[in-house]
Design a protein around this motif. Structure first.
Motif, PDB file in Angstrom:
ATOM      1  N   SER A 153       0.805  -1.217   0.000  1.00  0.00           N
ATOM      2  CA  SER A 153       0.000   0.000   0.000  1.00  0.00           C
ATOM      3  C   SER A 153       0.843   1.274   0.000  1.00  0.00           C
ATOM      4  CB  SER A 153      -0.930   0.009   1.226  1.00  0.00           C
ATOM      5  OG  SER A 153      -0.168  -0.040   2.420  1.00  0.00           O
ATOM      6  N   ASP A 154       2.165   1.134   0.038  1.00  0.00           N
ATOM      7  CA  ASP A 154       3.063   2.296   0.106  1.00  0.00           C
ATOM      8  C   ASP A 154       4.363   1.894  -0.575  1.00  0.00           C
ATOM      9  OD1 ASP A 154       4.726   4.368   0.703  1.00  0.00           O
ATOM     10  OD2 ASP A 154       4.303   4.411   2.844  1.00  0.00           O
ATOM     11  N   PHE A 155       4.514   2.256  -1.845  1.00  0.00           N
ATOM     12  CA  PHE A 155       5.628   1.685  -2.602  1.00  0.00           C
ATOM     13  C   PHE A 155       6.141   2.649  -3.665  1.00  0.00           C
ATOM     14  CE2 PHE A 155       1.704   0.490  -4.740  1.00  0.00           C
ATOM     15  CZ  PHE A 155       1.951   0.828  -6.055  1.00  0.00           C
ATOM     16  N   VAL A 156       7.289   2.289  -4.196  1.00  0.00           N
ATOM     17  CA  VAL A 156       7.887   2.975  -5.339  1.00  0.00           C
ATOM     18  C   VAL A 156       8.150   1.924  -6.401  1.00  0.00           C
ATOM     19  CG1 VAL A 156       9.866   4.264  -6.214  1.00  0.00           C
ATOM     20  CG2 VAL A 156       8.961   4.758  -3.928  1.00  0.00           C
ATOM     21  N   THR A 157       7.741   2.212  -7.630  1.00  0.00           N
ATOM     22  CA  THR A 157       7.992   1.262  -8.711  1.00  0.00           C
ATOM     23  C   THR A 157       8.721   1.966  -9.848  1.00  0.00           C
ATOM     24  OG1 THR A 157       6.977  -0.240 -10.333  1.00  0.00           O
ATOM     25  CG2 THR A 157       5.690   1.680  -9.665  1.00  0.00           C
ATOM     26  N   PHE A 158       9.734   1.299 -10.359  1.00  0.00           N
ATOM     27  CA  PHE A 158      10.534   1.826 -11.454  1.00  0.00           C
ATOM     28  C   PHE A 158      10.767   0.704 -12.434  1.00  0.00           C
ATOM     29  CE2 PHE A 158      14.633   2.300 -13.549  1.00  0.00           C
ATOM     30  CZ  PHE A 158      14.529   3.570 -14.098  1.00  0.00           C
ATOM     31  N   GLY A 159      10.333   0.915 -13.690  1.00  0.00           N
ATOM     32  CA  GLY A 159      10.556  -0.151 -14.648  1.00  0.00           C
ATOM     33  C   GLY A 159       9.790   0.037 -15.929  1.00  0.00           C
ATOM     34  N   THR A 160       9.771  -1.026 -16.725  1.00  0.00           N
ATOM     35  CA  THR A 160       9.137  -1.013 -18.035  1.00  0.00           C
ATOM     36  C   THR A 160       8.119  -2.137 -18.132  1.00  0.00           C
ATOM     37  OG1 THR A 160      11.147  -0.130 -19.060  1.00  0.00           O
ATOM     38  CG2 THR A 160       9.526  -1.138 -20.522  1.00  0.00           C
ATOM     39  N   LEU A 161       6.888  -1.755 -18.478  1.00  0.00           N
ATOM     40  CA  LEU A 161       5.797  -2.721 -18.625  1.00  0.00           C
ATOM     41  C   LEU A 161       5.440  -2.828 -20.100  1.00  0.00           C
ATOM     42  CD1 LEU A 161       3.546  -4.459 -17.213  1.00  0.00           C
ATOM     43  CD2 LEU A 161       2.135  -2.390 -17.292  1.00  0.00           C
ATOM     44  N   LYS A 162       5.431  -4.063 -20.607  1.00  0.00           N
ATOM     45  CA  LYS A 162       5.085  -4.280 -22.007  1.00  0.00           C
ATOM     46  C   LYS A 162       3.897  -5.227 -22.099  1.00  0.00           C
ATOM     47  CE  LYS A 162       9.742  -3.607 -23.933  1.00  0.00           C
ATOM     48  NZ  LYS A 162      10.814  -4.210 -24.761  1.00  0.00           N
ATOM     49  N   SER A 163       2.948  -4.864 -22.978  1.00  0.00           N
ATOM     50  CA  SER A 163       1.789  -5.710 -23.225  1.00  0.00           C
ATOM     51  C   SER A 163       1.404  -5.593 -24.689  1.00  0.00           C
ATOM     52  CB  SER A 163       0.611  -5.285 -22.334  1.00  0.00           C
ATOM     53  OG  SER A 163       0.090  -4.057 -22.776  1.00  0.00           O
ATOM     54  N   LYS A 164       0.321  -6.262 -25.064  1.00  0.00           N
ATOM     55  CA  LYS A 164      -0.120  -6.178 -26.456  1.00  0.00           C
ATOM     56  C   LYS A 164      -0.572  -4.767 -26.816  1.00  0.00           C
ATOM     57  CE  LYS A 164      -4.993  -7.427 -25.750  1.00  0.00           C
ATOM     58  NZ  LYS A 164      -6.047  -8.393 -26.113  1.00  0.00           N
ATOM     59  N   TRP A 165      -0.827  -3.932 -25.775  1.00  0.00           N
ATOM     60  CA  TRP A 165      -1.251  -2.559 -26.027  1.00  0.00           C
ATOM     61  C   TRP A 165      -0.079  -1.611 -26.263  1.00  0.00           C
ATOM     62  CZ3 TRP A 165      -4.510  -3.710 -21.237  1.00  0.00           C
ATOM     63  CH2 TRP A 165      -5.715  -4.323 -21.612  1.00  0.00           C
TER      64      TRP A 165
ATOM     65  N   ASP B 231      -8.917   7.869   4.558  1.00  0.00           N
ATOM     66  CA  ASP B 231     -10.204   7.588   3.908  1.00  0.00           C
ATOM     67  C   ASP B 231     -10.065   6.974   2.524  1.00  0.00           C
ATOM     68  OD1 ASP B 231     -11.488   8.723   6.144  1.00  0.00           O
ATOM     69  OD2 ASP B 231     -11.301  10.737   5.264  1.00  0.00           O
ATOM     70  N   GLY B 232      -9.149   6.033   2.390  1.00  0.00           N
ATOM     71  CA  GLY B 232      -9.024   5.317   1.125  1.00  0.00           C
ATOM     72  C   GLY B 232      -8.472   6.129  -0.012  1.00  0.00           C
ATOM     73  N   VAL B 233      -7.692   7.164   0.299  1.00  0.00           N
ATOM     74  CA  VAL B 233      -7.076   8.007  -0.734  1.00  0.00           C
ATOM     75  C   VAL B 233      -5.588   7.719  -0.782  1.00  0.00           C
ATOM     76  CG1 VAL B 233      -6.604  10.364  -1.476  1.00  0.00           C
ATOM     77  CG2 VAL B 233      -8.813   9.809  -0.432  1.00  0.00           C
ATOM     78  N   TYR B 234      -5.068   7.543  -1.996  1.00  0.00           N
ATOM     79  CA  TYR B 234      -3.649   7.305  -2.200  1.00  0.00           C
ATOM     80  C   TYR B 234      -3.067   8.456  -3.012  1.00  0.00           C
ATOM     81  CZ  TYR B 234      -4.025   2.502  -0.547  1.00  0.00           C
ATOM     82  OH  TYR B 234      -4.229   1.391   0.233  1.00  0.00           O
TER      83      TYR B 234
ATOM     84  N   GLY C 281       5.483  12.433 -19.265  1.00  0.00           N
ATOM     85  CA  GLY C 281       5.092  13.513 -18.385  1.00  0.00           C
ATOM     86  C   GLY C 281       5.164  13.166 -16.916  1.00  0.00           C
ATOM     87  N   ASN C 282       4.852  14.178 -16.098  1.00  0.00           N
ATOM     88  CA  ASN C 282       4.861  14.040 -14.645  1.00  0.00           C
ATOM     89  C   ASN C 282       3.445  14.176 -14.103  1.00  0.00           C
ATOM     90  OD1 ASN C 282       7.760  13.885 -14.226  1.00  0.00           O
ATOM     91  ND2 ASN C 282       7.819  16.028 -14.840  1.00  0.00           N
ATOM     92  N   ALA C 283       3.197  13.475 -12.999  1.00  0.00           N
ATOM     93  CA  ALA C 283       1.902  13.542 -12.328  1.00  0.00           C
ATOM     94  C   ALA C 283       2.133  13.631 -10.825  1.00  0.00           C
ATOM     95  CB  ALA C 283       1.059  12.315 -12.664  1.00  0.00           C
ATOM     96  N   ASP C 284       1.290  14.438 -10.166  1.00  0.00           N
ATOM     97  CA  ASP C 284       1.402  14.601  -8.721  1.00  0.00           C
ATOM     98  C   ASP C 284      -0.010  14.844  -8.193  1.00  0.00           C
ATOM     99  OD1 ASP C 284       1.926  15.185  -6.111  1.00  0.00           O
ATOM    100  OD2 ASP C 284       3.326  16.825  -6.497  1.00  0.00           O
ATOM    101  N   GLY C 285      -0.614  13.797  -7.612  1.00  0.00           N
ATOM    102  CA  GLY C 285      -1.998  13.954  -7.192  1.00  0.00           C
ATOM    103  C   GLY C 285      -2.488  12.829  -6.325  1.00  0.00           C
ATOM    104  N   ASP C 286      -3.811  12.634  -6.351  1.00  0.00           N
ATOM    105  CA  ASP C 286      -4.460  11.650  -5.493  1.00  0.00           C
ATOM    106  C   ASP C 286      -5.373  10.745  -6.297  1.00  0.00           C
ATOM    107  OD1 ASP C 286      -3.299  12.730  -3.182  1.00  0.00           O
ATOM    108  OD2 ASP C 286      -4.928  14.181  -2.950  1.00  0.00           O
ATOM    109  N   PHE C 287      -5.553   9.519  -5.764  1.00  0.00           N
ATOM    110  CA  PHE C 287      -6.498   8.560  -6.324  1.00  0.00           C
ATOM    111  C   PHE C 287      -7.386   8.056  -5.194  1.00  0.00           C
ATOM    112  CE2 PHE C 287      -7.641   4.084  -7.195  1.00  0.00           C
ATOM    113  CZ  PHE C 287      -8.444   4.292  -8.307  1.00  0.00           C
ATOM    114  N   LYS C 288      -8.709   8.203  -5.378  1.00  0.00           N
ATOM    115  CA  LYS C 288      -9.666   7.772  -4.362  1.00  0.00           C
ATOM    116  C   LYS C 288     -10.269   6.442  -4.773  1.00  0.00           C
ATOM    117  CE  LYS C 288     -13.502   9.543  -1.564  1.00  0.00           C
ATOM    118  NZ  LYS C 288     -14.441  10.674  -1.388  1.00  0.00           N
ATOM    119  N   ILE C 289     -10.075   5.423  -3.950  1.00  0.00           N
ATOM    120  CA  ILE C 289     -10.487   4.069  -4.308  1.00  0.00           C
ATOM    121  C   ILE C 289     -11.995   3.937  -4.411  1.00  0.00           C
ATOM    122  CG2 ILE C 289     -10.521   1.673  -3.518  1.00  0.00           C
ATOM    123  CD1 ILE C 289      -7.773   2.074  -2.385  1.00  0.00           C
ATOM    124  N   SER C 290     -12.749   4.567  -3.495  1.00  0.00           N
ATOM    125  CA  SER C 290     -14.197   4.354  -3.420  1.00  0.00           C
ATOM    126  C   SER C 290     -14.916   4.710  -4.719  1.00  0.00           C
ATOM    127  CB  SER C 290     -14.786   5.152  -2.258  1.00  0.00           C
ATOM    128  OG  SER C 290     -14.540   6.539  -2.433  1.00  0.00           O
TER     129      SER C 290
END
Length: 380
Positions: free
Chosen positions: A54-66, A80-83, A112-121
């Motif tokens: 629930s509290d992590f840093v990820t660095f890498g490359t993801l490849k899929s058919k998309w 309150d369920g906000v990350y 680009g860069n992003a800095d914000g929140d994601f609410k699960i509910s």
């Protein structure tokens, strides 16, 4: 449990990931994965993951058919369920259209860069976004050099968007808010070049080009419910026949106690409408009126009719530039005035005025008088 994973090459599927067993406080937690991700088939990841689930840093490359996604993102839980999330995301020829099942959108290359929140509910995203879209496929056209810098929250964007494409060049600065019942706009738009035909958004005007400056502050999603002001200046429209100016165009809608006053002003004509109007239903109202007085016409009409009860006034100033560009075979002598009213409830449409002269090719029609109204249930 703290994890550090250095993955040289992980290949799996979303179905396999959904079967991972996660234990927290002695309880098994079922991973919630959006349904559309199950269409990804096999995907691979190369990089590292450090932290808690629930509290992590990820660095890498993801490849899929998309396509390919590169991440350098930290995710931290809040209340309150906000990350919160912060970091850099880039994609290369990523088929966002197939991922989100949007038919007219294709592949995107973004950095680009992003800095914000994601609410699960409610799965809402908010935050600051800044980046560049070097390529975006839309309606079978590849847009290039798109930049954005702004704040997004709950269907509201406040910031800057610019495009420097060979067929679309503009800069948008302002706010767009669709979180309420009706969208609200407050922006300046400077368009240096728009070629609708080549962008595949208006093939019937393939050889046309448009440029203008626009200032807008209004609420609404169609002309029927628009309230506010739109001003266009320093612009032009041109095609193979010629060019005309867009300077001095104003659209103003002012609500009254029980009606609305709508005015359109330009160098070519002025229009004023005062009352209750539903422009999308006007043709249906006219057909109903004609059916009443000329039953033999028997137009097919909608059973549900929206009210149209308004007075209108149109002053034609000078149409030479418009007719030259859109239809050179037509010439209309100006100035002249047309006015009247529409009352759909009582099947009443009135039009009065006179036209000095009208020419089509080599044929002239002069001193055209127009007058029709309903008197004693008769249309005369």
């Amino acid at each position: 449990m703290y994890l550090f994973l250095d993955l040289k090459q992980l290949e799996t599927t979303i179905t396999d990931v959904s079967n991972f067993t996660v234990i927290r406080n002695g309880k098994r937690i079922q991973l919630k994965i959006p349904e559309f991700l199950y269409d990804s088939d096999m995907f691979s990841f190369k990089g590292n993951f450090s932290g808690f689930l629930s509290d992590f840093v990820t660095f890498g490359t993801l490849k899929s058919k998309w396509g390919t996604v590169k991440t350098d993102v930290s995710v931290i839980p809040k209340k309150d369920g906000v990350y919160s999330y912060r970091g850099r995301i880039s994609t290369t020829n990523f088929d966002i259209g197939k991922l989100l099942k949007i038919e007219d959108i294709g592949k995107i290359t973004f950095n680009g860069n992003a800095d914000g929140d994601f609410k699960i509910s409610d799965k809402t995203i908010s935050g600051l976004f800044k980046g560049e879209i070097s390529k975006l496929e839309a309606k079978q056209y590849v847009y290039e050099n798109i930049k954005l810098d702004g704040y997004y929250k709950d269907k509201m964007f406040d910031g800057m968007v610019s495009v420097n494409d060979s067929n679309l060049q503009f800069e948008f600065l302002g706010r767009w808010d669709a979180s309420g019942e009706l969208p609200n706009f407050d922006f300046n738009l400077h368009a240096d070049k728009i070629v609708p035909g080549k962008l595949n958004i208006a093939k019937n005007i393939y050889q046309s080009e448009i440029a203008f400056n626009m200032k807008a502050k209004f609420t609404g999603n169609k002309i029927d419910n628009l309230t506010g002001v739109i001003i266009v200046d320093d612009g032009y429209y041109k095609n193979k026949n010629g060019k005309f100016s867009l300077d001095g165009i104003q659209l103003i809608s002012v609500p009254k106690e029980a009606s609305t006053e709508l005015s359109f002003n330009s160098s070519y004509l002025d229009i004023k409408v005062d009352g209750i109007y539903q422009f999308q239903d006007i043709w249906n109202s006219l057909k109903s009126t004609m059916n009443k007085y000329v039953p033999a016409l028997n137009f097919e009409t909608s059973k549900i009719q929206k009210p149209n009860l308004f007075d209108y006034r149109i002053i034609f100033k000078n149409l030479d530039d418009l007719t030259h560009v859109f239809n050179p075979d037509i010439n209309v002598e100006t100035p002249f005035l047309l006015y009247g009213k529409m009352d759909s409830e009582h099947s009443d449409f009135q039009l009065e005025g006179s036209i000095p002269g009208f020419q089509y090719k080599n044929v002239w029609f002069r001193n055209i008088f127009v007058s029709n109204k309903v008197i004693d249930e008769q249309y005369i």
